[in-house]
Design an enzyme around this catalytic site. Structure first.
Site, PDB file in Angstrom:
ATOM      1  N   ARG A  19      -3.422   7.342  -7.016  1.00  0.00           N
ATOM      2  CA  ARG A  19      -2.053   7.432  -6.124  1.00  0.00           C
ATOM      3  C   ARG A  19      -1.615   6.567  -6.434  1.00  0.00           C
ATOM      4  O   ARG A  19      -0.266   6.888  -6.638  1.00  0.00           O
ATOM      5  CB  ARG A  19      -2.883   7.177  -4.650  1.00  0.00           C
ATOM      6  CG  ARG A  19      -4.129   8.139  -3.972  1.00  0.00           C
ATOM      7  CD  ARG A  19      -4.103   7.499  -2.901  1.00  0.00           C
ATOM      8  NE  ARG A  19      -3.727   6.923  -1.769  1.00  0.00           N
ATOM      9  CZ  ARG A  19      -2.477   7.340  -0.624  1.00  0.00           C
ATOM     10  NH1 ARG A  19      -2.923   8.877  -0.725  1.00  0.00           N
ATOM     11  NH2 ARG A  19      -2.139   6.400  -0.206  1.00  0.00           N
TER      12      ARG A  19
ATOM     13  N   ALA B 172       1.566   4.182  -2.030  1.00  0.00           N
ATOM     14  CA  ALA B 172       1.194   5.664  -2.152  1.00  0.00           C
ATOM     15  C   ALA B 172       1.260   6.202  -0.216  1.00  0.00           C
ATOM     16  O   ALA B 172       0.492   6.096  -0.168  1.00  0.00           O
ATOM     17  CB  ALA B 172       0.343   6.150  -3.109  1.00  0.00           C
TER      18      ALA B 172
ATOM     19  N   GLU C 193      -0.156   0.015  -5.360  1.00  0.00           N
ATOM     20  CA  GLU C 193      -0.585   1.086  -5.146  1.00  0.00           C
ATOM     21  C   GLU C 193      -2.234   0.791  -5.820  1.00  0.00           C
ATOM     22  O   GLU C 193      -1.942   0.496  -7.276  1.00  0.00           O
ATOM     23  CB  GLU C 193      -1.239   2.419  -4.917  1.00  0.00           C
ATOM     24  CG  GLU C 193      -1.818   3.689  -5.079  1.00  0.00           C
ATOM     25  CD  GLU C 193      -2.752   3.393  -3.582  1.00  0.00           C
ATOM     26  OE1 GLU C 193      -3.479   3.699  -3.091  1.00  0.00           O
ATOM     27  OE2 GLU C 193      -2.078   3.246  -2.130  1.00  0.00           O
TER      28      GLU C 193
ATOM     29  N   ALA D 148       0.671  -1.480  -0.170  1.00  0.00           N
ATOM     30  CA  ALA D 148      -0.283   0.292  -0.296  1.00  0.00           C
ATOM     31  C   ALA D 148       1.238   0.990   0.112  1.00  0.00           C
ATOM     32  O   ALA D 148       0.696   1.840   0.755  1.00  0.00           O
ATOM     33  CB  ALA D 148      -0.310  -0.375   1.007  1.00  0.00           C
TER      34      ALA D 148
ATOM     35  N   CYS E 198      -0.583   4.459  11.143  1.00  0.00           N
ATOM     36  CA  CYS E 198      -0.723   5.770  12.207  1.00  0.00           C
ATOM     37  C   CYS E 198      -1.962   5.752  12.867  1.00  0.00           C
ATOM     38  O   CYS E 198      -2.414   6.993  12.771  1.00  0.00           O
ATOM     39  CB  CYS E 198      -0.893   7.032  11.449  1.00  0.00           C
ATOM     40  SG  CYS E 198      -2.043   6.881   9.763  1.00  0.00           S
TER      41      CYS E 198
ATOM     42  N   ASP F 275       2.057  -0.645   4.850  1.00  0.00           N
ATOM     43  CA  ASP F 275       1.316   0.729   5.915  1.00  0.00           C
ATOM     44  C   ASP F 275      -0.106   0.692   5.587  1.00  0.00           C
ATOM     45  O   ASP F 275      -0.558   0.658   4.907  1.00  0.00           O
ATOM     46  CB  ASP F 275       2.042   1.646   5.106  1.00  0.00           C
ATOM     47  CG  ASP F 275       1.484   3.070   5.953  1.00  0.00           C
ATOM     48  OD1 ASP F 275       2.123   2.594   7.678  1.00  0.00           O
ATOM     49  OD2 ASP F 275       2.090   3.854   5.796  1.00  0.00           O
TER      50      ASP F 275
ATOM     51  N   GLY G 250       4.323   7.624  -1.125  1.00  0.00           N
ATOM     52  CA  GLY G 250       5.911   7.010  -2.164  1.00  0.00           C
ATOM     53  C   GLY G 250       6.759   6.735  -0.707  1.00  0.00           C
ATOM     54  O   GLY G 250       8.527   6.438  -1.094  1.00  0.00           O
ATOM     55  N   GLY G 251       7.371   7.173   0.706  1.00  0.00           N
ATOM     56  CA  GLY G 251       7.783   8.067   1.561  1.00  0.00           C
ATOM     57  C   GLY G 251       7.998   6.132   1.902  1.00  0.00           C
ATOM     58  O   GLY G 251       9.308   6.109   1.765  1.00  0.00           O
TER      59      GLY G 251
END
Length: 458
Positions: free
Chosen positions: A138, A111, A133, A109, A230, A177, A113-114
């Site tokens: 995205r 996008a 993605e 998952a 998060c 993520d 892209g970090g």
């Protein structure tokens, strides 16, 4: 300070997790401004003028004292750094402290892209990253960021997790993520508070289980699975560890921590073993809310290795034979051996070492981008692509023109350029020696080939 109040059910949840006294400190912290952070691209050296301090768990990560206008910094558009939240850079510490073997990785998952660019930097020339993605718009943003990063060791795909099911036991590392209820973003994005509810948390948990039910099978024996959110609640974090270990055979992995970092370790008893997770609270850590865990696939799990295909067939990719690929490497002055494909008459290059893996992947997933797109060829002349300009591959035979900041911003805005003493033909525009893209000097005018969709509109 945000005018948007915290939901009462969220406050009760956090008091259960932290206790009343510590919750007061947490509540105060999420009404304070977020600190900007970025991670440098070690393959593209740049000097930053901004006042900064190191992020302790990431070699290339920095906090900035003030947030500058990244849009008006040409080095940002050249892929010299990625503006990334500090807590999520902890993946850098995981990879390096465990010395996770480089190989074929999947960011399921990915996008914007970090985390993908972080994995790309860790892999370098010794691995291949699949950055996936599910949402098409995205996926386009993800592709742009992978192109800017420039390492050429990634494939961008646009697939639902279940499309990867034929690739069970294929990956050395899978990172998820997961889409979550966003509690960790309540400081950075106060509007997220209005979208939170216990029902939304449960909906996110169900979505996460569907994703992890696919992702858990993709890791090969001895490989690693990284799961992150998060958010703070146990439902989307510790309960997911329990779910994974009930469904799949995974071993616990513990990450070394410096006590000064104030990252909270959590222990989950599951399947007769103790598993570990790591939670970032904004009143303790200089970063946003974050949770992460890492598990290692049992050695008796399945391993799927790609087999050599006698005649590679694909509905829109055309393979260039090895002899012709080697000839192109010589023509272009590339030292490492590459493998070439054409798509819509444009040439793409990937590492020959990962060609079998790429061919296997291409049979099952929707490719948005891969390796480095070099451009099109007319007889002996190249029409070079923007992707080639931003990549680390040499641009032999093409003259360069170093631009001032004002000139670079004009180029990035696609304004009319007034450059004197410019050679006729294709010229690579650079800023602080970092490639930005191409112009073509026709003598009577200069054509700017910076992508229209990427141009600065400020």
């Amino acid at each position: 300070m945000s005018d948007i109040l915290l939901p009462k059910a969220f406050e009760s949840q956090m008091i259960d997790l932290l206790g009343s006294e510590e919750f007061s400190a947490f509540k105060k912290a999420i009404d304070e401004p977020s600190q900007t952070s970025l991670r440098l691209n070690s393959a593209k050296q740049v000097e930053l003028d901004w006042e900064k301090s190191s992020i302790p768990w990431s070699d290339q990560g920095y906090f900035l004292k003030e947030r500058p206008s990244f849009t008006l910094d040409p080095a940002f558009h050249a892929g010299a750094y990625y503006v990334q939240e500090a807590s999520s850079m902890f993946i850098d510490h995981i990879l390096k402290s465990l010395e996770i073997p480089r190989g074929i990785y999947l960011d399921l998952a990915a996008a914007p892209g970090g985390k993908s660019t972080l994995l790309s930097s860790y892999l370098g020339e010794n691995g291949l990253l699949v950055a996936n993605e599910v949402i098409q718009s995205r996926a386009q943003i993800l592709k742009e960021n992978i192109v800017k990063w420039g390492l050429g060791n990634a494939i961008v795909t646009n697939n639902d997790p279940e499309h990867f099911s034929p690739l069970e036991g294929f990956f050395d590392l899978v990172l998820v993520d997961a889409p979550c209820s966003g509690e960790g973003m309540f400081r950075k994005d106060p509007q997220a508070r209005t979208e939170w509810s216990p029902d939304h948390v449960t909906l996110c948990e169900l979505r996460q289980k569907r994703i992890m039910d696919q992702a858990g099978a993709l890791v090969k024996a001895g490989g690693y699975l990284i799961y992150s959110t998060c958010t703070f609640n146990e439902q989307e974090n510790e309960d997911m560890i329990r779910f994974l270990t009930e469904e799949f055979s995974y071993e616990p992995v513990r990450i070394p921590l410096d006590s000064d970092w104030k990252i909270r370790e959590t222990i989950v008893d599951a399947e007769g073993k103790r598993y570990f997770g790591y939670r970032f609270f904004p009143h303790l850590v200089n970063g946003e809310g974050f949770f992460i865990t890492i598990l290692q696939r049992s050695e008796d799990a399945f391993i799927q290795e790609p087999k050599r295909v006698k005649d590679f067939k694909h509905h829109y990719l055309k393979e260039i034979w090895d002899r012709d690929s080697a000839e192109m490497d010589r023509e272009l002055g590339f030292e490492e051996s590459g493998k070439y494909y054409t798509l819509n008459d444009s040439y793409f290059r990937i590492s020959k070492d990962w060609n079998l893996h790429f061919q296997k992947l291409s049979q099952h997933v929707s490719l948005k981008y891969f390796g480095v797109e070099l451009g099109k060829k007319q007889k002996q002349d190249w029409i070079p692509s923007h992707e080639w300009a931003l990549s680390l591959l040499p641009k032999n035979g093409f003259p360069r023109r170093e631009l001032s900041k004002t000139e670079a911003l004009d180029f990035l805005r696609k304004n009319e350029l007034e450059l004197t003493d410019l050679p006729i033909g294709w010229v690579l525009m650079t800023y602080q020696q970092l490639p930005l893209g191409w112009v073509k000097n026709l003598g009577n005018r200069i054509n700017n080939y910076y992508p229209k969709d990427w141009r600065i509109r400020m």
